[in-house]
Motif scaffolding. Structure first.
Motif, mmCIF file in Angstrom:
data_model
loop_
_atom_site.group_PDB
_atom_site.id
_atom_site.type_symbol
_atom_site.label_atom_id
_atom_site.label_comp_id
_atom_site.label_asym_id
_atom_site.label_seq_id
_atom_site.Cartn_x
_atom_site.Cartn_y
_atom_site.Cartn_z
ATOM 1 N N TYR A 170 0.851 -1.259 -0.039
ATOM 2 C CA TYR A 170 0.088 -0.084 0.073
ATOM 3 C C TYR A 170 0.798 1.344 -0.145
ATOM 4 O O TYR A 170 1.762 1.577 0.915
ATOM 5 C CB TYR A 170 -0.776 0.193 1.339
ATOM 6 C CG TYR A 170 -2.124 -0.912 1.032
ATOM 7 C CD1 TYR A 170 -3.236 -0.591 0.201
ATOM 8 C CD2 TYR A 170 -2.235 -2.049 1.884
ATOM 9 C CE1 TYR A 170 -4.168 -1.563 0.136
ATOM 10 C CE2 TYR A 170 -3.214 -2.860 1.725
ATOM 11 C CZ TYR A 170 -4.457 -2.573 1.003
ATOM 12 O OH TYR A 170 -5.410 -3.549 0.678
ATOM 13 N N LYS A 220 -1.002 -5.090 -1.095
ATOM 14 C CA LYS A 220 -2.146 -4.414 -1.743
ATOM 15 C C LYS A 220 -3.172 -5.881 -1.919
ATOM 16 O O LYS A 220 -2.813 -6.890 -2.162
ATOM 17 C CB LYS A 220 -1.608 -3.762 -3.034
ATOM 18 C CG LYS A 220 -1.211 -2.456 -2.742
ATOM 19 C CD LYS A 220 -1.247 -1.683 -4.098
ATOM 20 C CE LYS A 220 -0.061 -2.178 -4.747
ATOM 21 N NZ LYS A 220 0.271 -1.159 -6.199
ATOM 22 N N GLN A 221 -4.433 -5.298 -2.021
ATOM 23 C CA GLN A 221 -5.508 -6.206 -2.215
ATOM 24 C C GLN A 221 -5.176 -6.934 -3.786
ATOM 25 O O GLN A 221 -5.175 -8.274 -3.921
ATOM 26 C CB GLN A 221 -6.818 -5.476 -2.230
ATOM 27 C CG GLN A 221 -8.132 -6.344 -2.752
ATOM 28 C CD GLN A 221 -8.661 -6.971 -1.314
ATOM 29 O OE1 GLN A 221 -8.645 -6.299 -0.428
ATOM 30 N NE2 GLN A 221 -8.910 -8.247 -1.488
ATOM 31 N N THR A 222 -4.969 -6.067 -4.643
ATOM 32 C CA THR A 222 -4.533 -6.629 -6.050
ATOM 33 C C THR A 222 -3.368 -6.055 -6.577
ATOM 34 O O THR A 222 -3.078 -4.939 -6.423
ATOM 35 C CB THR A 222 -5.849 -6.186 -7.105
ATOM 36 O OG1 THR A 222 -6.926 -6.283 -6.367
ATOM 37 C CG2 THR A 222 -5.778 -6.589 -8.298
ATOM 38 N N ILE A 223 -2.541 -6.837 -7.024
ATOM 39 C CA ILE A 223 -1.123 -6.489 -7.510
ATOM 40 C C ILE A 223 -1.187 -6.954 -8.953
ATOM 41 O O ILE A 223 -1.160 -8.144 -9.239
ATOM 42 C CB ILE A 223 -0.040 -7.259 -6.859
ATOM 43 C CG1 ILE A 223 -0.215 -6.764 -5.364
ATOM 44 C CG2 ILE A 223 1.377 -6.876 -7.171
ATOM 45 C CD1 ILE A 223 0.528 -7.839 -4.616
#
Lengths: 554, 375
Positions: B156, B164-167
């Protein structure tokens, strides 16, 4: 003692299950105030006779019975246990029929609970008793009545304890109390009631039965413990192959006579005379003296073996197996003969010590046992002895492949080496021919074969290992006579030609006597004694009946 | 066991063929794109389905603990990305290989621990596995937050910690397997929804690399099952008592099955991620278990027996059905509901059907392959 009218009279009872005639006109009468012992080997027909008397559904599902039952002189035909109870019969089964989470008192009064009346009672009576299931129990009376039944037995059982917390002996008394609590009970049948009890509990039970008989009830005791019969029974009946072979007064009959009657037929005086085993047996045995076996090297030694096999517990068995012999293990069902090999191979939790060729052998580690030359063919052929859905070829080769690394294509790859399917098929074809297995070839599956052919496949698996010591349990159970002969001959040939030591567990004493050099009889989870195959029926009967040999032969 | 295709599979195949026929016939649907989608999804999810085979054969039932493997796979990917950022690995193939190696190692280790746990709960593997999956994903959510990853791509931007949630995988090994494929029909219509991508990035019709990887994994697994260890493993499941006295060693074989399954799931996740082009962390791994389970059951496996072929066929059937049925049904509804308000409610039908197919098959298989059917 013989009052004119028997409480229960069974007249010429016949019963067949399919082709198998288990009762051939057995008669028995039971008088008030007596303890009558019903004696017999497993499969003699004792349980079937009692199931008929007690109206068990299994009898009527299988086509009923012939003959006549009279109760108090009146013809009767109990078709359900409830009807039998209404006729004044009570039965204590071998397996307890108690609810574990209920107290002793609740179990004793089950379905006959005293009710309190009260609001629900009145409502129920308004509806013509249809709501009686919703009425409140009168717990105080329930306890009181249960207490009274237990007191009548002369035992101290805390009636408020939950069954699950009571020792086995106490549970047995709860069962009996439940049966005698019904006022009209006049005949009580007990199926091997002491089998699960400790010695002191058994003694107490027997005393209770005597008191019960004195109070006027008739007691029918099913047992195979001859000493018990001698101790409590007034009269006895010996059942063998569905027929009454001997009955009379206990006081006037010796233990030996009863023992002989119990397993007389099945044992010819000397089963080996004339048979191929005779000369060979004599050579190994040095006549009929089992101690001559001590001349051979010790192969396997078991010390204080204890196995938790349900229904066949072994409680501290000591056994020595000598190289090159065929040792039989016999005994009645439930005494623990089946548990020994199962414990050694880890099918059931086991404790104790074992040595193979002098080196300790850990229990319950089949891979190590197999690697060191032991092999085991279990009695549960379909469930444990075979992989029913796989090919014959793989079944036969499985142990040799897994443990000895045979039939592999690239053995150097270890566990990742592939199967040599050609070698597998060749191997299977050889055994199919040698054992005359009726099948469609190596790719056939055991599930499609008959019992005898299945057994041969299972046998091929252990023989493929070329074991030093082969444990084999009930190899001939449920198979036809031809396959039976072939399997027994094969074992004998293996023993003679390759020197394979065989330990065979069987419930057929006759079969053991034909094949084995020595026979160990297991009773109450221990080795009661070891006899030469040529020993007399009387000697076997006494050991089977739980009488320990005076002089230990080890 | 010998017959991979039984009656339900034949019926399903007919149904799938009918749907695809409708799709081809419909003027509103882009058949080329649908076909490409189907093949892609087969390759992406196929290894997950394969991962279910060893535990089924070893008698452990469906491995609902697959999320453990997914977590290991994700950890492998993000760790490889981090190492690349620190300069310890080159991008592209080396990075992909590193990610796969890390994933498989972590998967095997986690699988071993999980196997030891299953040994203590014999007979309840399904339920325990299910909750192990849930618990592991939750626990890992905390790990993602506190793990010492530094790469700015991964964490983040505010706070400087926590993945992060989505990389996105762009510039790493995005679609490295997919791109190695046959593009086919180059002059086809423009890819309607995916048109945002540059034409050069357009994905091939047949992602041969991806499918090849899936098939190779299937072949390797089938080969393993024919070895001595593989036969012992199947024996432990087919008849544990027989396996025990025959010398197969049942507990080690069960452990091996779980380790294999978890490691395969981890590798499958690396493949999945490269195709998706994104690493999705936190709760995302939970969504991949049930489709895999439904797929192998559609392929004809039961709780007692499963073959590699069933896993392959199941993956194909399931994805083909899932890809084609929503647009076809939507299309039909649109065409025939014109002017009829009452049918507008059917808009949600595709999603409902998707859920119904997925859970229906799991339920069907659970009720018929149950332990009470044993002999």
């Amino acid at each position: 003692m013989t009052s004119p009218l028997p409480v229960v009279e069974l007249r010429r009872i016949r019963k067949r299950f399919d082709q198998n005639e288990v009762l051939r006109g057995a008669s028995l009468s039971l008088f008030p105030g007596e303890i009558h012992a019903l004696i017999g080997e497993n499969g003699a027909g004792k349980s079937t006779l009692m199931n008929i008397l007690f109206g068990m559904p299994v009898i009527h599902r299988t086509g009923g019975y012939e003959g006549e039952i009279r109760i108090d002189g009146q013809p009767a035909e109990p078709r359900t246990p409830e009807q039998a109870r209404a006729l004044g019969l009570g039965m204590v089964h071998q397996e307890f029929q108690l609810i574990e989470g209920f107290t002793a008192a609740e179990n004793i009064k089950l379905n006959r609970e005293p009710l309190r009346g009260g609001l629900m009672g009145r409502l129920s009576s308004l509806c013509g008793g249809r709501l009686s299931r919703l009425e409140t129990l009168d717990r105080r009376r329930l306890r009181g009545e249960a207490r009274a039944a237990l007191t009548r037995l002369g035992v101290e059982v805390p009636e408020n304890r939950v069954i699950g917390e009571l020792p086995v002996g106490h549970r047995q008394f709860v069962e009996i109390a439940r049966e005698i609590d019904r006022r009209q009970v006049r005949a009580l049948i007990l199926d091997e009631p002491t089998a699960v009890l400790t010695e002191s509990a058994a003694e107490l039970l027997l005393r209770t039965l005597r008191a019960l008989a004195r109070s006027g009830a008739a007691v029918l005791l099913i047992t195979h413990r001859l000493e018990e019969v001698k101790a409590v029974a007034d009269r006895f009946t010996v059942l063998r192959d569905g027929e009454v072979v001997l009955s009379g007064s206990v006081a006037a009959t010796s233990l030996e006579t009863m023992a002989e009657a119990m397993c007389g037929r099945s044992l010819r005086a000397d089963p080996r005379s004339g048979s191929a085993a005779a000369e060979d047996g004599a050579a190994i045995q040095g006549g009929s003296n089992p101690s001559a076996q001590t001349g051979r090297p010790l192969l396997l030694k078991l010390e204080n073996l204890q196995v938790d096999m349900p229904g066949e517990a072994v409680r501290g068995a000591d056994l020595e197996v000598r190289a090159g012999e065929i040792l039989g293990i016999g005994g009645l069902a439930g005494q623990g003969k089946a548990g020994i090999a199962g414990g050694l191979f880890g099918l059931y939790p086991a404790r104790g010590r074992a040595w193979l060729e002098g080196a300790p052998l850990p229990l319950g580690r089949p891979r190590e046992a197999l690697r060191r030359g032991l092999a085991f063919l279990p009695e549960d052929r379909r469930g444990t002895g075979l992989w029913l859905e796989e090919t014959l070829a793989l079944n036969m080769a499985s142990s040799a492949m897994l443990v000895q690394g045979r039939f592999l294509r690239w053995p150097l790859l270890g566990p990742l080496s592939g199967l040599d399917r050609k070698a597998l098929s060749r191997h299977a074809r050889r055994w199919i021919e040698e054992l005359d297995i009726r099948c469609e070839g190596p790719q056939d599956r055991p599930i499609r074969l008959s019992g005898g052919n299945q057994q041969k496949v299972a046998l091929a698996r252990v023989l493929a290992l070329d074991p030093k010591l082969l444990f084999i349990a009930e190899p001939t159970r449920g198979i036809d006579i031809g396959a039976k002969e072939r399997i027994l001959r094969l074992l004998r040939d293996r023993n003679r030609e390759k020197g394979t030591t065989v330990v065979m567990v069987s419930s057929e004493l006759e079969e053991l006597r034909q094949l084995c050099h020595r026979i160990a009889i297991i009773s109450a989870g221990q080795v009661a004694g070891i006899l030469p195959a040529g020993a007399s029926p009387k000697e076997f009967g006494l050991l089977l009946g739980g009488k320990r040999r005076k002089e230990p032969d080890r | 066991m010998r017959m991979p295709l039984q009656v339900p599979q034949i019926i399903l195949a007919a149904l799938i063929a009918a749907f695809w026929g409708l799709a081809a016939a419909s003027p509103n649907l882009d058949f080329r794109q649908l076909a490409g989608d189907g093949l892609l999804r087969i390759g992406m999810n196929g290894i997950f389905v394969l991962a279910l085979v060893p535990p089924l054969r070893a008698g452990l039932g469906i491995n609902f603990g697959l999320p453990l493997g997914f977590i290991a796979g994700l950890a492998g990917v993000v760790t490889a990305m981090e190492l690349r950022q620190r300069g310890w690995s080159a991008g592209g193939w080396p990075e992909f290989t590193l990610a796969a190696a890390l994933a498989v190692t972590a998967g095997a280790a986690l699988g071993y621990g999980y196997a030891r746990l299953l040994e203590r709960v014999q007979g309840q593997e399904l339920m325990v596995g299910f909750y192990v999956g849930l618990a592991a994903v939750a626990a890992m959510s905390i790990v993602w937050l506190i793990a010492p990853y530094r790469s700015p791509e991964l964490i983040y931007p505010i706070g400087g910690q926590g993945l992060k949630q989505t990389i996105p995988l762009e510039g790493h090994f995005e679609k490295i397997l997919d791109h190695w494929g046959w593009t086919g029909w180059p002059e086809g219509e423009p890819l309607a929804p995916g048109a945002a991508r540059a034409p050069a990035e357009a994905r091939p019709l047949v992602p041969a690399g991806l499918l090849g990887c899936w098939l190779a994994a299937g072949l390797a697994l089938a080969g393993f099952l024919r070895t001595r260890a593989g036969i012992a493993l199947s024996m432990a499941g087919g008849n544990p008592r027989f396996a025990h006295i025959a010398g197969a060693g049942v507990p080690p074989m069960r452990r091996l099955a779980v380790v294999l399954s978890t490691a395969l799931a981890a590798f499958g996740m690396v493949v999945f991620v490269q195709s998706l082009g994104l690493v999705q962390l936190y709760k995302a791994p939970l969504g991949n278990t049930l489709p895999a389970v439904a797929a192998i059951l559609i392929g004809g496996a039961t709780l007692k027996r499963a073959t590699v072929l069933q896993a392959l066929v199941g993956a194909i059937f399931f994805q083909l059905l899932l890809v084609v049925s929503p647009p076809v049904i939507n299309d039909l509804v649109q065409r025939y509901s014109a002017g009829r308000e009452s049918l507008r409610a059917l808009e949600n039908l595709p999603d409902i059907l998707r859920v119904l197919i997925l859970n229906g098959f799991i339920l069907y298989a659970l009720t018929r392959g149950g332990p009470e059917e044993e002999r």
